[in-house]
Design a protein around this motif. Structure first.
Motif, PDB file in Angstrom:
ATOM      1  N   SER A 111     -58.515  -0.109 -10.869  1.00  0.00           N
ATOM      2  CA  SER A 111     -59.151  -1.047 -11.000  1.00  0.00           C
ATOM      3  C   SER A 111     -58.540  -2.194 -11.820  1.00  0.00           C
ATOM      4  O   SER A 111     -58.797  -3.368 -11.993  1.00  0.00           O
ATOM      5  CB  SER A 111     -60.584  -0.693 -11.972  1.00  0.00           C
ATOM      6  N   ARG A 112     -57.311  -1.709 -12.428  1.00  0.00           N
ATOM      7  CA  ARG A 112     -56.624  -2.833 -13.439  1.00  0.00           C
ATOM      8  C   ARG A 112     -55.431  -3.107 -12.549  1.00  0.00           C
ATOM      9  O   ARG A 112     -54.437  -4.105 -12.958  1.00  0.00           O
ATOM     10  CB  ARG A 112     -55.914  -2.087 -14.710  1.00  0.00           C
ATOM     11  N   ALA A 113     -55.181  -2.885 -11.101  1.00  0.00           N
ATOM     12  CA  ALA A 113     -54.159  -3.203 -10.532  1.00  0.00           C
ATOM     13  C   ALA A 113     -54.296  -4.896  -9.823  1.00  0.00           C
ATOM     14  O   ALA A 113     -55.429  -5.284  -9.907  1.00  0.00           O
ATOM     15  CB  ALA A 113     -54.202  -2.396  -9.034  1.00  0.00           C
ATOM     16  N   PRO A 114     -53.222  -5.369  -9.541  1.00  0.00           N
ATOM     17  CA  PRO A 114     -53.426  -6.757  -9.128  1.00  0.00           C
ATOM     18  C   PRO A 114     -54.403  -7.189  -7.902  1.00  0.00           C
ATOM     19  O   PRO A 114     -54.550  -6.069  -7.288  1.00  0.00           O
ATOM     20  CB  PRO A 114     -52.009  -6.959  -8.686  1.00  0.00           C
ATOM     21  N   GLU A 115     -55.016  -7.993  -7.989  1.00  0.00           N
ATOM     22  CA  GLU A 115     -56.191  -8.392  -6.913  1.00  0.00           C
ATOM     23  C   GLU A 115     -55.721  -8.158  -5.465  1.00  0.00           C
ATOM     24  O   GLU A 115     -56.130  -7.531  -4.750  1.00  0.00           O
ATOM     25  CB  GLU A 115     -56.716  -9.760  -7.276  1.00  0.00           C
ATOM     26  N   ARG A 116     -54.336  -8.636  -5.200  1.00  0.00           N
ATOM     27  CA  ARG A 116     -53.923  -8.556  -3.998  1.00  0.00           C
ATOM     28  C   ARG A 116     -53.584  -7.029  -3.317  1.00  0.00           C
ATOM     29  O   ARG A 116     -53.837  -6.690  -2.321  1.00  0.00           O
ATOM     30  CB  ARG A 116     -52.597  -9.310  -3.816  1.00  0.00           C
ATOM     31  N   VAL A 117     -53.430  -6.302  -4.317  1.00  0.00           N
ATOM     32  CA  VAL A 117     -53.160  -4.875  -4.303  1.00  0.00           C
ATOM     33  C   VAL A 117     -54.360  -4.123  -3.820  1.00  0.00           C
ATOM     34  O   VAL A 117     -54.517  -3.284  -3.039  1.00  0.00           O
ATOM     35  CB  VAL A 117     -52.489  -4.020  -5.206  1.00  0.00           C
ATOM     36  N   LYS A 118     -55.468  -4.363  -4.686  1.00  0.00           N
ATOM     37  CA  LYS A 118     -56.897  -3.986  -4.656  1.00  0.00           C
ATOM     38  C   LYS A 118     -57.394  -4.311  -3.391  1.00  0.00           C
ATOM     39  O   LYS A 118     -57.932  -3.439  -2.564  1.00  0.00           O
ATOM     40  CB  LYS A 118     -57.649  -4.305  -5.678  1.00  0.00           C
ATOM     41  N   LYS A 119     -57.163  -5.407  -2.605  1.00  0.00           N
ATOM     42  CA  LYS A 119     -57.938  -5.974  -1.488  1.00  0.00           C
ATOM     43  C   LYS A 119     -56.777  -5.157  -0.414  1.00  0.00           C
ATOM     44  O   LYS A 119     -57.535  -4.684   0.630  1.00  0.00           O
ATOM     45  CB  LYS A 119     -57.510  -7.455  -1.401  1.00  0.00           C
ATOM     46  N   LEU A 120     -55.454  -5.187  -0.746  1.00  0.00           N
ATOM     47  CA  LEU A 120     -54.696  -4.556   0.599  1.00  0.00           C
ATOM     48  C   LEU A 120     -55.280  -3.088   0.761  1.00  0.00           C
ATOM     49  O   LEU A 120     -55.465  -2.635   1.956  1.00  0.00           O
ATOM     50  CB  LEU A 120     -53.241  -4.281   0.042  1.00  0.00           C
ATOM     51  N   LEU A 121     -55.730  -2.169  -0.196  1.00  0.00           N
ATOM     52  CA  LEU A 121     -56.129  -0.886  -0.168  1.00  0.00           C
ATOM     53  C   LEU A 121     -57.439  -0.752  -0.143  1.00  0.00           C
ATOM     54  O   LEU A 121     -58.116   0.446  -0.139  1.00  0.00           O
ATOM     55  CB  LEU A 121     -55.500   0.133  -1.301  1.00  0.00           C
ATOM     56  N   SER A 122     -58.220  -1.765   0.090  1.00  0.00           N
ATOM     57  CA  SER A 122     -59.588  -1.704   0.203  1.00  0.00           C
ATOM     58  C   SER A 122     -60.328  -1.041   1.287  1.00  0.00           C
ATOM     59  O   SER A 122     -61.603  -0.543   1.404  1.00  0.00           O
ATOM     60  CB  SER A 122     -60.281  -3.238   0.143  1.00  0.00           C
ATOM     61  N   CYS A 123     -59.620  -0.752   2.262  1.00  0.00           N
ATOM     62  CA  CYS A 123     -60.023   0.182   3.677  1.00  0.00           C
ATOM     63  C   CYS A 123     -60.112   1.530   3.212  1.00  0.00           C
ATOM     64  O   CYS A 123     -60.434   2.194   4.315  1.00  0.00           O
ATOM     65  CB  CYS A 123     -59.058  -0.302   4.656  1.00  0.00           C
ATOM     66  N   LEU A 124     -59.166   2.013   2.162  1.00  0.00           N
ATOM     67  CA  LEU A 124     -59.078   3.476   1.931  1.00  0.00           C
ATOM     68  C   LEU A 124     -60.515   4.154   1.768  1.00  0.00           C
ATOM     69  O   LEU A 124     -61.263   3.228   0.873  1.00  0.00           O
ATOM     70  CB  LEU A 124     -58.224   3.888   0.982  1.00  0.00           C
ATOM     71  N   PRO A 125     -60.830   5.049   2.013  1.00  0.00           N
ATOM     72  CA  PRO A 125     -62.176   5.859   1.591  1.00  0.00           C
ATOM     73  C   PRO A 125     -62.241   5.792   0.024  1.00  0.00           C
ATOM     74  O   PRO A 125     -61.413   5.940  -0.581  1.00  0.00           O
ATOM     75  CB  PRO A 125     -62.043   7.102   2.021  1.00  0.00           C
ATOM     76  N   ASP A 126     -63.439   5.430  -0.389  1.00  0.00           N
ATOM     77  CA  ASP A 126     -63.656   5.573  -1.844  1.00  0.00           C
ATOM     78  C   ASP A 126     -63.387   6.709  -2.686  1.00  0.00           C
ATOM     79  O   ASP A 126     -62.977   6.606  -3.751  1.00  0.00           O
ATOM     80  CB  ASP A 126     -65.329   5.200  -2.008  1.00  0.00           C
ATOM     81  N   ASP A 127     -63.419   7.897  -1.926  1.00  0.00           N
ATOM     82  CA  ASP A 127     -63.033   9.026  -2.589  1.00  0.00           C
ATOM     83  C   ASP A 127     -61.779   9.817  -2.506  1.00  0.00           C
ATOM     84  O   ASP A 127     -61.116  10.857  -3.042  1.00  0.00           O
ATOM     85  CB  ASP A 127     -63.799  10.299  -2.277  1.00  0.00           C
ATOM     86  N   PHE A 128     -60.667   8.546  -1.850  1.00  0.00           N
ATOM     87  CA  PHE A 128     -59.405   9.150  -1.633  1.00  0.00           C
ATOM     88  C   PHE A 128     -58.726   8.910  -2.752  1.00  0.00           C
ATOM     89  O   PHE A 128     -58.491   8.038  -3.548  1.00  0.00           O
ATOM     90  CB  PHE A 128     -58.876   8.009  -0.452  1.00  0.00           C
TER      91      PHE A 128
END
Length: 397
Positions: free
Chosen positions: A262-279
């Motif tokens: 949750s503290r990662a850069p916004e661009r990184v969080k958006k990049l990996l937003s398609c991963l399953p929530d429990d991954f």
């Protein structure tokens, strides 16, 4: 491990593009296939690298502890701001244990080495100063058969590769850091301002650790051993460019701790937003032409099921590669249009044989370079890199 969930998927043997959505019921699926023959394999040797048709067909080597094997220990990325029109697209650089530095450009890969400097040493911690790679050298006192020679030699602990002269310049040594004959720098962290060093003193009957922090006041290449002072030494000399101060294990470890995703850069969080929530995953996040990476984790309680990955944040794009070869990309390659309205796309790199994995990557222009190696616990066997023409894969050029 299959963890792509309704995102844009590109394989190097055929392309399948899916829309990016976590809701499988409402996802639009667009499929398109095209034969892709735009990748090449290379394996490392004791003197450089050679091309092969597949990693498993490269010559067998004796597996060694990862610090002593000829392997790519890290890849760093330059930013567009550090590339002039004459130099072309930003470059990537790979550190190779016992060998040197591989410079990756859009057109080719080239090795630069120094037989004296890199002999029997482990390379680690690539960062950038003014667009030039800076890294550390050390010898593992447990596995390195020549580590006892540290007591007789002045070992370089910080080296810069000057991209214009294509030469190596030692910046700091065990002598300039006032280290004892049994001590060496085992790890470091640069936060963009200060350098934090972990000093390992391996004596006959015990091993001790101490920590230093220092902040250069001028270009690293302008620093000589005479410019360095310990904190307790006379500070009246105005020519002093580095003052070494004692630090602590807590301060050093804080720089390298794994933060919540949750503290990662916004661009990184958006990049990996398609991963399953429990991954569950951990990532090492690097910034082009930047300092040491930051580390992030998500659902990482069960270490056996956690996937490891590397992330590169560049000027116009952000990308991640996990050990199994799943790659996520968002943005635009150098001097290219933005892909998929900046929404992430995922690439499946060629599947590696059992016991092999992808370890790091860099991109120069439209060419992706991904490091691979053969692993068995703490030992590494064969190693090399894959080059991929992303211009053809992503832009149909």
């Amino acid at each position: 491990m299959n963890f792509v969930k309704k995102t844009a998927v590109l394989c190097l043997t055929s392309i399948i593009i899916l829309s990016c959505s976590k809701d499988s019921k409402n996802s639009k699926i667009i499929a398109k296939e095209k034969l892709i023959t735009t990748h090449s394999w290379y394996y490392l040797t004791n003197t450089g690298f050679e091309e092969t048709d597949a990693p498993e067909n490269s010559p067998l080597v004796i597996k060694k502890p990862w610090t002593e094997s000829v392997r790519i220990s890290g890849i760093g990325q330059t930013a567009s701001i550090d590339s002039s029109p004459e130099e072309g697209s930003p470059k990537a650089f790979a550190l190779v244990n016992h060998l040197g530095v591989i410079q990756f450009t859009q057109e080719k890969a080239g090795l630069f080495s120094d037989a004296y400097l890199f002999k029997d040493v482990t390379t680690d911690g690539i960062v950038f100063m003014n667009g030039n790679p800076v890294f550390s050298l050390y010898k593992n006192n447990i596995f390195n058969e020549t580590s006892s020679e540290n007591k007789k030699k002045n070992i370089s602990v910080l080296v810069q590769f000057d991209t214009k002269s294509q030469a190596f310049f030692p910046i700091l040594t065990t002598e300039s850091l006032r280290l004892s004959p049994t001590s060496q720098v085992s790890d470091f962290y640069w936060d963009g301002t200060s350098w934090y060093y972990c000093i390992k003193d391996a004596k006959d009957n015990k091993t001790e650790f101490s920590y230093l922090v220092w902040k250069p006041q001028s270009s690293l290449l302008l620093i000589s051993p005479e410019d360095i002072r310990l904190d307790a030494e006379d500070k009246k000399d105005r020519n002093v460019k580095i003052t070494l101060q004692n630090s602590s294990e807590k301060e050093f470890r804080k720089n390298k701790e794994q933060l919540e995703f949750s503290r990662a850069p916004e661009r990184v969080k958006k990049l990996l937003s398609c991963l399953p929530d429990d991954f569950g995953f951990t990532i090492e996040c690097k910034t082009a032409s930047g300092p040491s990476p930051r580390y992030y984790k998500k659902n990482a309680q069960d270490t056996d099921s956690v996937m490891e990955g590397k992330v590169q944040l560049s000027d116009s794009w952000v990308a991640a590669i996990f050990k199994d070869g799943t790659m996520y990309f968002s943005g635009a390659l150098y001097e290219k249009r933005i892909l998929n309205n900046s929404k992430p796309v995922a690439l499946r790199l060629p599947r590696l044989p059992e016991g092999f994995c992808y370890t790091d990557f860099g991109i120069s222009g439209t060419t992706l370079y991904a490091a691979w190696e053969e692993n068995s616990f703490y030992e590494t066997g064969r190693a090399g890199f894959l080059s991929v023409d992303l211009g053809k894969v992503l832009y149909n050029e």
